[in-house]
Design a protein around this motif. Structure first.
Motif, mmCIF file in Angstrom:
data_model
loop_
_atom_site.group_PDB
_atom_site.id
_atom_site.type_symbol
_atom_site.label_atom_id
_atom_site.label_comp_id
_atom_site.label_asym_id
_atom_site.label_seq_id
_atom_site.Cartn_x
_atom_site.Cartn_y
_atom_site.Cartn_z
ATOM 1 N N THR A 69 13.349 59.461 54.460
ATOM 2 C CA THR A 69 14.247 60.553 54.837
ATOM 3 C C THR A 69 15.554 60.463 54.071
ATOM 4 O O THR A 69 15.766 59.560 53.263
ATOM 5 N N ILE A 70 16.427 61.380 54.391
ATOM 6 C CA ILE A 70 17.684 61.563 53.682
ATOM 7 C C ILE A 70 18.444 60.255 53.467
ATOM 8 O O ILE A 70 18.565 59.421 54.359
ATOM 9 N N GLY A 71 18.933 60.130 52.248
ATOM 10 C CA GLY A 71 19.818 59.028 51.933
ATOM 11 C C GLY A 71 19.118 57.738 51.590
ATOM 12 O O GLY A 71 19.749 56.687 51.592
ATOM 13 N N VAL A 72 17.833 57.772 51.263
ATOM 14 C CA VAL A 72 17.134 56.551 50.871
ATOM 15 C C VAL A 72 16.994 56.479 49.357
ATOM 16 O O VAL A 72 17.356 55.482 48.735
ATOM 17 N N ILE A 73 16.483 57.527 48.757
ATOM 18 C CA ILE A 73 16.164 57.532 47.327
ATOM 19 C C ILE A 73 17.362 57.099 46.475
ATOM 20 O O ILE A 73 17.215 56.299 45.555
ATOM 21 N N ASN A 74 18.553 57.606 46.781
ATOM 22 C CA ASN A 74 19.702 57.337 45.919
ATOM 23 C C ASN A 74 20.299 55.942 46.079
ATOM 24 O O ASN A 74 21.155 55.551 45.280
ATOM 25 N N PRO A 128 25.698 54.845 38.217
ATOM 26 C CA PRO A 128 25.802 55.172 39.643
ATOM 27 C C PRO A 128 27.213 55.628 40.011
ATOM 28 O O PRO A 128 28.184 55.295 39.333
ATOM 29 N N PHE A 129 27.294 56.374 41.064
ATOM 30 C CA PHE A 129 28.575 56.741 41.652
ATOM 31 C C PHE A 129 28.964 55.584 42.557
ATOM 32 O O PHE A 129 28.168 55.140 43.391
ATOM 33 N N ILE A 130 30.166 55.063 42.391
ATOM 34 C CA ILE A 130 30.611 53.894 43.158
ATOM 35 C C ILE A 130 31.762 54.319 44.059
ATOM 36 O O ILE A 130 32.714 54.956 43.614
ATOM 37 N N GLU A 140 34.655 53.699 50.119
ATOM 38 C CA GLU A 140 34.930 54.340 51.410
ATOM 39 C C GLU A 140 33.698 54.247 52.302
ATOM 40 O O GLU A 140 32.573 54.253 51.815
ATOM 41 N N GLU A 141 33.938 54.176 53.592
ATOM 42 C CA GLU A 141 32.843 54.206 54.549
ATOM 43 C C GLU A 141 32.028 55.471 54.354
ATOM 44 O O GLU A 141 32.555 56.507 53.958
ATOM 45 N N ILE A 142 30.756 55.387 54.659
ATOM 46 C CA ILE A 142 29.898 56.566 54.590
ATOM 47 C C ILE A 142 29.741 57.084 56.014
ATOM 48 O O ILE A 142 29.264 56.376 56.907
ATOM 49 N N SER A 197 29.803 50.619 47.414
ATOM 50 C CA SER A 197 28.412 51.046 47.511
ATOM 51 C C SER A 197 28.073 51.845 46.264
ATOM 52 O O SER A 197 28.955 52.430 45.621
ATOM 53 N N TYR A 198 26.802 51.842 45.907
ATOM 54 C CA TYR A 198 26.348 52.429 44.650
ATOM 55 C C TYR A 198 25.313 53.505 44.947
ATOM 56 O O TYR A 198 24.268 53.233 45.535
ATOM 57 N N TRP A 199 25.609 54.733 44.531
ATOM 58 C CA TRP A 199 24.744 55.890 44.741
ATOM 59 C C TRP A 199 24.136 56.237 43.388
ATOM 60 O O TRP A 199 24.829 56.652 42.473
ATOM 61 N N HIS A 200 22.822 56.067 43.258
ATOM 62 C CA HIS A 200 22.137 56.247 41.979
ATOM 63 C C HIS A 200 21.582 57.663 41.866
ATOM 64 O O HIS A 200 20.990 58.179 42.810
ATOM 65 N N PHE A 201 21.756 58.256 40.706
ATOM 66 C CA PHE A 201 21.254 59.598 40.444
ATOM 67 C C PHE A 201 19.817 59.510 39.950
ATOM 68 O O PHE A 201 19.519 58.741 39.044
ATOM 69 N N HIS A 202 18.930 60.316 40.538
ATOM 70 C CA HIS A 202 17.537 60.396 40.095
ATOM 71 C C HIS A 202 17.159 61.870 40.006
ATOM 72 O O HIS A 202 17.373 62.622 40.956
ATOM 73 N N THR A 203 16.602 62.268 38.881
ATOM 74 C CA THR A 203 16.182 63.655 38.719
ATOM 75 C C THR A 203 14.890 63.901 39.498
ATOM 76 O O THR A 203 14.179 62.953 39.866
#
Length: 194
Positions: free
Chosen positions: A59-64, A117-119, A122-124, A137-143
């Protein structure tokens, strides 16, 4: 899933804090005897879980959060029995091109093909409340191509891909909902293990 007829459910996470919250919810659930949680790194899952499941849900927020998407999807595929299905319900990668807090939130802010990645420190939060400082925290972009190809490479056959105009992100992203020129905001991808 238990409320929809599943006989047993297993939640997997590497965060003991998330699993603790899951245990609190399980304790008050009418399905508490049919649910368990496993504390594991998704890149090193216990082998006794291989070929054990008919259905897996991302579900939401796993892939990235996954720096190695193809490896993650291969490990998820290992969990499934032949004929088992993986359903992904996630934020559409196109949405990661925009910044909802920008002066013009509809102007493209990031490349669809971004590799860094977007770093953030801040708290999510998901309800729009104030945030505090937190460890990076690191948010990775995937097409979408990486996601679909990762599933296929893991031995999963694509059964359905549906894109939606509604948002499943934090309330900040509601600025993109119900536009005349509507972006795809989330999607469902249904796959089946060969």
């Amino acid at each position: 899933m238990l409320a929809l007829g599943a006989r047993e459910a297993v939640g997997i996470d590497q965060s003991s804090a998330f699993l603790s919250l899951g245990e609190q919810l399980r304790a008050v659930s009418p399905h508490k005897d049919n649910c368990r949680f496993v504390n594991a790194n998704v890149y090193a899952l216990p082998e006794d879980l291989n070929n054990a499941f008919d259905f897996a849900l991302i579900t939401i927020g796993v892939i990235n959060w996954m720096p190695e998407l193809a490896r993650f999807l291969a490990n998820v595929a290992l969990l499934l029995k032949p004929g088992g299905r993986l359903v992904i319900y996630e934020t559409h990668p196109v949405l990661d091109m925009f910044e909802p807090h920008a002066e013009d939130p509809h102007r493209l802010a990031y490349s669809y093909f971004r590799t860094e990645p977007f770093i953030t420190d801040e708290e999510i939060v998901y309800d729009g409340s104030e945030t505090a400082k937190a460890p990076p925290s690191y948010w990775h972009f995937h097409t979408m191509g990486e996601i679909v190809t990762g599933c296929v490479a893991a031995g999963l056959q694509i059964r359905e891909l549906t894109e939606y105009p509604h948002s499943n992100r934090e309330v900040d992203y509601d600025v993109y909902v119900a536009r005349e020129a509507q972006l795809p905001l989330c999607y469902t991808l249904v796959t089946e293990k060969a």
